[in-house]
Design a protein around this motif. Sequence first.
Motif, PDB file in Angstrom:
ATOM      1  N   THR A 150      -8.096  11.521   8.135  1.00 25.59           N
ATOM      2  CA  THR A 150      -7.137  11.153   7.101  1.00 25.59           C
ATOM      3  C   THR A 150      -5.742  11.642   7.462  1.00 25.59           C
ATOM      4  O   THR A 150      -5.579  12.730   8.014  1.00 25.59           O
ATOM      5  CB  THR A 150      -7.551  11.736   5.743  1.00 25.59           C
ATOM      6  N   VAL A 151      -4.743  10.839   7.124  1.00 24.96           N
ATOM      7  CA  VAL A 151      -3.340  11.200   7.245  1.00 24.96           C
ATOM      8  C   VAL A 151      -2.725  11.170   5.855  1.00 24.96           C
ATOM      9  O   VAL A 151      -3.066  10.314   5.031  1.00 24.96           O
ATOM     10  CB  VAL A 151      -2.600  10.239   8.196  1.00 24.96           C
ATOM     11  N   TYR A 152      -1.815  12.103   5.589  1.00 26.14           N
ATOM     12  CA  TYR A 152      -1.214  12.242   4.274  1.00 26.14           C
ATOM     13  C   TYR A 152       0.298  12.075   4.345  1.00 26.14           C
ATOM     14  O   TYR A 152       0.932  12.376   5.353  1.00 26.14           O
ATOM     15  CB  TYR A 152      -1.519  13.617   3.679  1.00 26.14           C
ATOM     16  N   LEU A 153       0.874  11.615   3.256  1.00 24.56           N
ATOM     17  CA  LEU A 153       2.313  11.590   3.089  1.00 24.56           C
ATOM     18  C   LEU A 153       2.629  12.242   1.751  1.00 24.56           C
ATOM     19  O   LEU A 153       2.382  11.659   0.694  1.00 24.56           O
ATOM     20  CB  LEU A 153       2.864  10.163   3.133  1.00 24.56           C
ATOM     21  N   GLN A 154       3.145  13.460   1.809  1.00 25.10           N
ATOM     22  CA  GLN A 154       3.544  14.184   0.612  1.00 25.10           C
ATOM     23  C   GLN A 154       4.978  13.803   0.274  1.00 25.10           C
ATOM     24  O   GLN A 154       5.873  13.962   1.102  1.00 25.10           O
ATOM     25  CB  GLN A 154       3.442  15.693   0.835  1.00 25.10           C
ATOM     26  N   MET A 155       5.189  13.321  -0.928  1.00 24.06           N
ATOM     27  CA  MET A 155       6.491  12.852  -1.357  1.00 24.06           C
ATOM     28  C   MET A 155       6.948  13.673  -2.548  1.00 24.06           C
ATOM     29  O   MET A 155       6.227  13.796  -3.541  1.00 24.06           O
ATOM     30  CB  MET A 155       6.436  11.372  -1.724  1.00 24.06           C
ATOM     31  N   SER A 156       8.148  14.225  -2.446  1.00 19.14           N
ATOM     32  CA  SER A 156       8.719  15.043  -3.505  1.00 19.14           C
ATOM     33  C   SER A 156      10.122  14.561  -3.827  1.00 19.14           C
ATOM     34  O   SER A 156      10.736  13.833  -3.042  1.00 19.14           O
ATOM     35  CB  SER A 156       8.756  16.514  -3.092  1.00 19.14           C
ATOM     36  N   HIS A 157      10.631  15.002  -4.972  1.00 14.49           N
ATOM     37  CA  HIS A 157      11.972  14.617  -5.417  1.00 14.49           C
ATOM     38  C   HIS A 157      12.172  13.112  -5.295  1.00 14.49           C
ATOM     39  O   HIS A 157      13.167  12.637  -4.753  1.00 14.49           O
ATOM     40  CB  HIS A 157      13.040  15.376  -4.630  1.00 14.49           C
ATOM     41  N   LEU A 158      11.215  12.385  -5.810  1.00 10.43           N
ATOM     42  CA  LEU A 158      11.214  10.942  -5.668  1.00 10.43           C
ATOM     43  C   LEU A 158      12.372  10.301  -6.425  1.00 10.43           C
ATOM     44  O   LEU A 158      12.771  10.763  -7.496  1.00 10.43           O
ATOM     45  CB  LEU A 158       9.892  10.368  -6.146  1.00 10.43           C
ATOM     46  N   LYS A 159      12.889   9.233  -5.836  1.00  9.60           N
ATOM     47  CA  LYS A 159      14.010   8.489  -6.382  1.00  9.60           C
ATOM     48  C   LYS A 159      13.583   7.056  -6.669  1.00  9.60           C
ATOM     49  O   LYS A 159      12.648   6.548  -6.051  1.00  9.60           O
ATOM     50  CB  LYS A 159      15.169   8.472  -5.376  1.00  9.60           C
ATOM     51  N   PRO A 160      14.257   6.376  -7.584  1.00  7.70           N
ATOM     52  CA  PRO A 160      13.915   4.974  -7.841  1.00  7.70           C
ATOM     53  C   PRO A 160      13.936   4.114  -6.583  1.00  7.70           C
ATOM     54  O   PRO A 160      13.125   3.184  -6.464  1.00  7.70           O
ATOM     55  CB  PRO A 160      14.982   4.533  -8.847  1.00  7.70           C
ATOM     56  N   GLU A 161      14.829   4.408  -5.647  1.00 11.04           N
ATOM     57  CA  GLU A 161      14.900   3.634  -4.423  1.00 11.04           C
ATOM     58  C   GLU A 161      13.713   3.861  -3.490  1.00 11.04           C
ATOM     59  O   GLU A 161      13.585   3.179  -2.478  1.00 11.04           O
ATOM     60  CB  GLU A 161      16.216   3.903  -3.675  1.00 11.04           C
ATOM     61  N   ASP A 162      12.847   4.818  -3.811  1.00 16.29           N
ATOM     62  CA  ASP A 162      11.616   5.004  -3.058  1.00 16.29           C
ATOM     63  C   ASP A 162      10.536   4.014  -3.484  1.00 16.29           C
ATOM     64  O   ASP A 162       9.481   3.944  -2.845  1.00 16.29           O
ATOM     65  CB  ASP A 162      11.080   6.426  -3.227  1.00 16.29           C
ATOM     66  N   THR A 163      10.771   3.291  -4.548  1.00 14.75           N
ATOM     67  CA  THR A 163       9.804   2.313  -5.029  1.00 14.75           C
ATOM     68  C   THR A 163       9.546   1.251  -3.967  1.00 14.75           C
ATOM     69  O   THR A 163      10.478   0.622  -3.462  1.00 14.75           O
ATOM     70  CB  THR A 163      10.305   1.647  -6.316  1.00 14.75           C
ATOM     71  N   ALA A 164       8.292   1.064  -3.611  1.00 13.45           N
ATOM     72  CA  ALA A 164       7.923   0.112  -2.569  1.00 13.45           C
ATOM     73  C   ALA A 164       6.409   0.090  -2.432  1.00 13.45           C
ATOM     74  O   ALA A 164       5.704   0.934  -2.989  1.00 13.45           O
ATOM     75  CB  ALA A 164       8.556   0.500  -1.225  1.00 13.45           C
ATOM     76  N   VAL A 165       5.926  -0.874  -1.672  1.00  9.13           N
ATOM     77  CA  VAL A 165       4.552  -0.838  -1.205  1.00  9.13           C
ATOM     78  C   VAL A 165       4.540  -0.022   0.080  1.00  9.13           C
ATOM     79  O   VAL A 165       5.286  -0.320   1.012  1.00  9.13           O
ATOM     80  CB  VAL A 165       3.986  -2.243  -0.955  1.00  9.13           C
ATOM     81  N   TYR A 166       3.707   0.988   0.116  1.00  7.36           N
ATOM     82  CA  TYR A 166       3.621   1.867   1.272  1.00  7.36           C
ATOM     83  C   TYR A 166       2.391   1.513   2.095  1.00  7.36           C
ATOM     84  O   TYR A 166       1.287   1.385   1.564  1.00  7.36           O
ATOM     85  CB  TYR A 166       3.550   3.327   0.833  1.00  7.36           C
ATOM     86  N   TYR A 167       2.599   1.360   3.392  1.00  4.68           N
ATOM     87  CA  TYR A 167       1.538   1.011   4.325  1.00  4.68           C
ATOM     88  C   TYR A 167       1.372   2.110   5.365  1.00  4.68           C
ATOM     89  O   TYR A 167       2.353   2.684   5.829  1.00  4.68           O
ATOM     90  CB  TYR A 167       1.872  -0.283   5.083  1.00  4.68           C
ATOM     91  N   CYS A 168       0.157   2.381   5.754  1.00  2.00           N
ATOM     92  CA  CYS A 168      -0.058   3.198   6.934  1.00  2.00           C
ATOM     93  C   CYS A 168      -0.459   2.294   8.085  1.00  2.00           C
ATOM     94  O   CYS A 168      -1.029   1.216   7.891  1.00  2.00           O
ATOM     95  CB  CYS A 168      -1.088   4.310   6.700  1.00  2.00           C
TER      96      CYS A 168
END
Length: 123
Positions: A78-96
């Motif tokens: 497994t690979v992880y993406l920890q996201m903090s201090h999220l902003k509205p512009e981070d809104t998206a479909v995220y793909y690995c």
Amino acid sequence: QLQLVESGGGLVQPGGSLTLSCAASRFTLEYYAIAWFRQVPGKEREGVSCIGTYGGSTNYADSVKGRFTISRDDAKNTVYLQMSHLKPEDTAVYYCAATVTSCSDDANSMDFWGKGTLVTVSS
């Protein structure tokens, strides 16, 4: 064929945190560099982060540096993406995505893709 499945997406308020997971099946992730991309309608797929084999190197887009952290646990495949201090512009479909070569922010260089998970940052 390597299969990748993302999970962890959802709705989060601005300033909040969320962790995405990318789990592999059929084959081990051990020998692949793994990247996270994101895409919104009408825009090109954007490279977010990448981690090399055995975690030997990491890369981040300027827009997420200091806020996102990529990591891998090869024992859990497994690979992880920890996201903090999220902003509205981070809104998206995220793909690995996985590549047998090395880390890249070029979507065309990836060999395998997950189907994506939606992250929505909104109040």
